[in-house]
Design a protein around this motif. Structure first.
Motif, PDB file in Angstrom:
ATOM      1  N   ALA A   1       0.823  -1.216   0.000  1.00  0.00           N
ATOM      2  CA  ALA A   1       0.000   0.000   0.000  1.00  0.00           C
ATOM      3  C   ALA A   1       0.854   1.263   0.000  1.00  0.00           C
ATOM      4  CB  ALA A   1      -0.932  -0.006   1.209  1.00  0.00           C
ATOM      5  N   ALA A   2       2.160   1.106   0.263  1.00  0.00           N
ATOM      6  CA  ALA A   2       3.053   2.264   0.255  1.00  0.00           C
ATOM      7  C   ALA A   2       3.218   2.839  -1.148  1.00  0.00           C
ATOM      8  CB  ALA A   2       4.412   1.888   0.825  1.00  0.00           C
ATOM      9  N   LEU A   3       2.788   2.107  -2.159  1.00  0.00           N
ATOM     10  CA  LEU A   3       2.864   2.605  -3.534  1.00  0.00           C
ATOM     11  C   LEU A   3       1.714   3.541  -3.873  1.00  0.00           C
ATOM     12  CD1 LEU A   3       3.879  -0.727  -5.345  1.00  0.00           C
ATOM     13  CD2 LEU A   3       5.368   1.155  -4.611  1.00  0.00           C
ATOM     14  N   SER A   4       0.763   3.678  -2.977  1.00  0.00           N
ATOM     15  CA  SER A   4      -0.373   4.564  -3.221  1.00  0.00           C
ATOM     16  C   SER A   4      -0.001   6.005  -2.905  1.00  0.00           C
ATOM     17  CB  SER A   4      -1.569   4.148  -2.355  1.00  0.00           C
ATOM     18  OG  SER A   4      -1.305   4.417  -0.994  1.00  0.00           O
ATOM     19  N   PRO A   5      -0.713   6.965  -3.498  1.00  0.00           N
ATOM     20  CA  PRO A   5      -0.411   8.384  -3.219  1.00  0.00           C
ATOM     21  C   PRO A   5      -0.573   8.767  -1.758  1.00  0.00           C
ATOM     22  CG  PRO A   5      -1.788   8.161  -5.180  1.00  0.00           C
ATOM     23  CD  PRO A   5      -1.747   6.814  -4.537  1.00  0.00           C
ATOM     24  N   SER A   6      -1.325   7.991  -0.996  1.00  0.00           N
ATOM     25  CA  SER A   6      -1.565   8.323   0.411  1.00  0.00           C
ATOM     26  C   SER A   6      -0.292   8.284   1.241  1.00  0.00           C
ATOM     27  CB  SER A   6      -2.589   7.357   1.011  1.00  0.00           C
ATOM     28  OG  SER A   6      -3.840   7.469   0.364  1.00  0.00           O
ATOM     29  N   VAL A   7       0.747   7.648   0.719  1.00  0.00           N
ATOM     30  CA  VAL A   7       2.006   7.577   1.467  1.00  0.00           C
ATOM     31  C   VAL A   7       2.620   8.970   1.646  1.00  0.00           C
ATOM     32  CG1 VAL A   7       3.595   7.315  -0.489  1.00  0.00           C
ATOM     33  CG2 VAL A   7       4.121   6.214   1.709  1.00  0.00           C
ATOM     34  N   PHE A   8       2.236   9.913   0.787  1.00  0.00           N
ATOM     35  CA  PHE A   8       2.791  11.255   0.905  1.00  0.00           C
ATOM     36  C   PHE A   8       2.297  11.969   2.159  1.00  0.00           C
ATOM     37  CE2 PHE A   8       3.510  10.476  -3.614  1.00  0.00           C
ATOM     38  CZ  PHE A   8       4.825  10.920  -3.732  1.00  0.00           C
ATOM     39  N   ILE A   9       1.224  11.468   2.762  1.00  0.00           N
ATOM     40  CA  ILE A   9       0.788  12.028   4.045  1.00  0.00           C
ATOM     41  C   ILE A   9       1.847  11.745   5.099  1.00  0.00           C
ATOM     42  CG2 ILE A   9      -0.940  11.882   5.870  1.00  0.00           C
ATOM     43  CD1 ILE A   9      -3.010  11.264   3.735  1.00  0.00           C
ATOM     44  N   LEU A  10       2.362  10.511   5.105  1.00  0.00           N
ATOM     45  CA  LEU A  10       3.435  10.168   6.037  1.00  0.00           C
ATOM     46  C   LEU A  10       4.692  10.979   5.739  1.00  0.00           C
ATOM     47  CD1 LEU A  10       4.730   8.470   8.263  1.00  0.00           C
ATOM     48  CD2 LEU A  10       5.226   6.708   6.542  1.00  0.00           C
ATOM     49  N   ILE A  11       5.006  11.142   4.459  1.00  0.00           N
ATOM     50  CA  ILE A  11       6.190  11.912   4.083  1.00  0.00           C
ATOM     51  C   ILE A  11       6.073  13.360   4.568  1.00  0.00           C
ATOM     52  CG2 ILE A  11       7.494  12.812   2.120  1.00  0.00           C
ATOM     53  CD1 ILE A  11       6.848  10.216   0.646  1.00  0.00           C
ATOM     54  N   SER A  12       4.876  13.926   4.437  1.00  0.00           N
ATOM     55  CA  SER A  12       4.661  15.296   4.915  1.00  0.00           C
ATOM     56  C   SER A  12       4.842  15.379   6.427  1.00  0.00           C
ATOM     57  CB  SER A  12       3.269  15.785   4.530  1.00  0.00           C
ATOM     58  OG  SER A  12       3.129  15.881   3.130  1.00  0.00           O
ATOM     59  N   MET A  13       4.344  14.374   7.128  1.00  0.00           N
ATOM     60  CA  MET A  13       4.501  14.355   8.581  1.00  0.00           C
ATOM     61  C   MET A  13       5.969  14.238   8.972  1.00  0.00           C
ATOM     62  SD  MET A  13       1.331  12.045   9.945  1.00  0.00           S
ATOM     63  CE  MET A  13      -0.352  12.678   9.924  1.00  0.00           C
ATOM     64  N   LEU A  14       6.719  13.421   8.236  1.00  0.00           N
ATOM     65  CA  LEU A  14       8.141  13.271   8.525  1.00  0.00           C
ATOM     66  C   LEU A  14       8.892  14.564   8.258  1.00  0.00           C
ATOM     67  CD1 LEU A  14       8.829   9.695   7.102  1.00  0.00           C
ATOM     68  CD2 LEU A  14       8.922  10.397   9.501  1.00  0.00           C
ATOM     69  N   SER A  15       8.449  15.307   7.242  1.00  0.00           N
ATOM     70  CA  SER A  15       9.068  16.599   6.962  1.00  0.00           C
ATOM     71  C   SER A  15       8.914  17.536   8.149  1.00  0.00           C
ATOM     72  CB  SER A  15       8.442  17.225   5.712  1.00  0.00           C
ATOM     73  OG  SER A  15       8.686  16.419   4.575  1.00  0.00           O
ATOM     74  N   THR A  16       7.763  17.457   8.800  1.00  0.00           N
ATOM     75  CA  THR A  16       7.549  18.261   9.995  1.00  0.00           C
ATOM     76  C   THR A  16       8.317  17.691  11.180  1.00  0.00           C
ATOM     77  OG1 THR A  16       5.339  18.948   9.284  1.00  0.00           O
ATOM     78  CG2 THR A  16       5.813  19.082  11.630  1.00  0.00           C
TER      79      THR A  16
END
Length: 453
Positions: free
Chosen positions: A293-308
């Protein structure tokens, strides 16, 4: 050896030629003598013969050393503060490991609901942590080369003054989002703790109380190294929270019960001890969306959180300037150790929270745990303490950012100016925090728009 010395002289002269670079690298070597090293056939402007290569090599040895070369080899640079490496590590870990780490389980739940989703999530935590550490190191290196003492100053000395407003604006707004998030969390946490102790109060009164009695005095500090003992306390609190989450996951205190199936030999599995005390929307939920499921666009939510979550780069110049004997080697020791510890904590908290509650993981994972769970109640206290001593580290970045935007020179940032700026900014942040309650929106917006600025 002769060619090597000649090459050094040519490079030194080339760097010293234009005035900006001459200032940045602290060398005043003239261009003409170095040009004579290029070839024995070259002559000077007045027609004098060029000295031979042997003489050029001798002259190269007498050239003043580059500040860059000294920094690269771990030599001392001009300046440097009084903070030791352990002090800097404690403060930097606390600057990184703030409220953002407690939202990571929800970031994993954004794209997966099966336990295997933690595999790509852990990989992302490590990769983004590595690049964040590299970027933090680069900022310190640029400060070493240019003599810059702020993010904007480092940019001006390396890229140009005309665009130096870009990092100033992005970092300033990013840090403002961070301290706003901290204030919102402390408002809710302080009120909850006071209510638990039997003190009736409102959210706004709790916010004003914690701001006036604790946050303001800490933000008025002029040297962050004095926060080292408290940073250790905050780090211990985050480690305690991690251990508490591990104990609750491994002990099954929040696991779902399974009724016995008629006609089957499988026995019923009782629900966890505290599951009944958890609201239905916070109880564990799992499905079949795992690692793929990490191949779905929803993974960018986690990436955004990690950026913060990894956001600390606005303070990189300050950490470099305050480090005692601030060579690149010593600075990188601080950066590598601090980000390594942070990556470990992020991976553990994100994985443990998600493995316990799955897709029901809250944006603040502590909300999933029962209010009757004494172990996790202590975690709430620990997190509150951790955020309190992380607040001034983020706040200093916001304050310095506004001073950079207003182009206030470092030499004019007197104690009076810093104190007035601190009171003004903290008042504005507190006012906003008293009116805003949607923490998830603030953190998502900051991560998606400014997290990689």
């Amino acid at each position: 050896m002769r060619l090597h010395a000649a090459a050094v002289a040519v490079i030194a002269a080339a760097v010293a030629g234009p005035p900006p670079l001459a200032s940045a690298f602290r060398t005043a070597a003239p261009v003409a003598p170095a040009l004579r090293l290029l070839s024995p056939r070259l002559v000077t402007k007045v027609g004098s013969p060029v000295p031979p290569v042997a003489d050029a090599a001798r002259r190269a040895k007498s050239l003043p050393p580059l500040r860059m070369a000294a920094a690269e080899t771990g030599g001392a640079t001009s300046g440097g503060g009084t903070a030791s490496i352990p002090n800097e590590i404690f403060n930097l870990v606390k600057s990184i490991v703030g409220a953002g780490v407690l939202s990571l389980p929800a970031g994993i739940a954004a794209f997966g609901n099966a336990p295997s989703a933690i595999l790509p999530a852990t990989l992302l935590i490590g990769v983004i942590g590595f690049f964040s550490a590299y970027g933090f190191s680069l900022i310190g290196r640029v400060c070493s080369y240019t003599g810059g003492q702020s993010y904007r100053g480092a940019w001006s000395g390396s890229v140009g003054d005309s665009t130096s407003w870009i990092p100033a604006v992005t970092c300033t707004f990013k840090t403002c989002f961070a301290v706003l998030s901290y204030s919102m969390i402390l408002a809710d946490t302080t009120r909850a703790l006071l209510m638990t102790a039997g003190v009736e109060t409102t959210r706004n009164l709790a916010l004003l109380g914690i701001t006036g009695t604790t946050l303001l005095p800490l933000c008025l500090l002029k040297n962050l190294s004095s926060l080292a003992p408290f940073s250790l306390l905050g780090i211990a609190g985050m480690f305690y929270t991690t251990v508490a989450m591990a104990l609750r996951y491994l002990g099954g205190a929040y696991k779902l019960g399974t009724p016995a199936v008629k006609g089957s030999k499988a026995a019923a599995v009782p629900a966890g001890k505290y599951l009944a005390d958890v609201a239905a929307n916070f109880q564990p939920k799992f499905g079949d969306l795992g690692a793929s499921a990490a191949l779905s666009p929803s993974v960018f939510i986690l990436i955004s959180m990690l950026s913060t979550a990894y956001m600390a780069h606005f303070n990189a110049p300050k950490f470099f300037v305050e480090l005692k004997d601030n060579t690149i080697k010593r600075y990188n020791t601080v950066v590598g150790t601090s980000f390594g510890i942070s990556v470990l904590l992020f991976a553990l908290v994100g994985s443990l929270g998600f493995l316990t509650f799955g897709s029901a993981s809250s944006g603040l994972i502590l909300n999933n745990y029962s209010g009757k769970d004494a172990l996790m109640s202590l975690s709430r206290v620990a997190v509150a303490v951790s955020i309190v001593f992380s607040f001034p580290l983020a706040f200093v970045g916001a304050r310095d950012g506004w001073l950079d935007l207003l182009k206030v020179p470092v030499e004019k940032r007197t104690n009076s100016v810093l104190n007035k700026t601190t009171v003004a900014i903290l008042s504005g942040i507190t006012l906003l925090a008293s009116q805003l309650t949607e923490l998830a929106f603030i953190m998502s917006l900051a991560g998606a728009t400014l997290g990689n600025a």
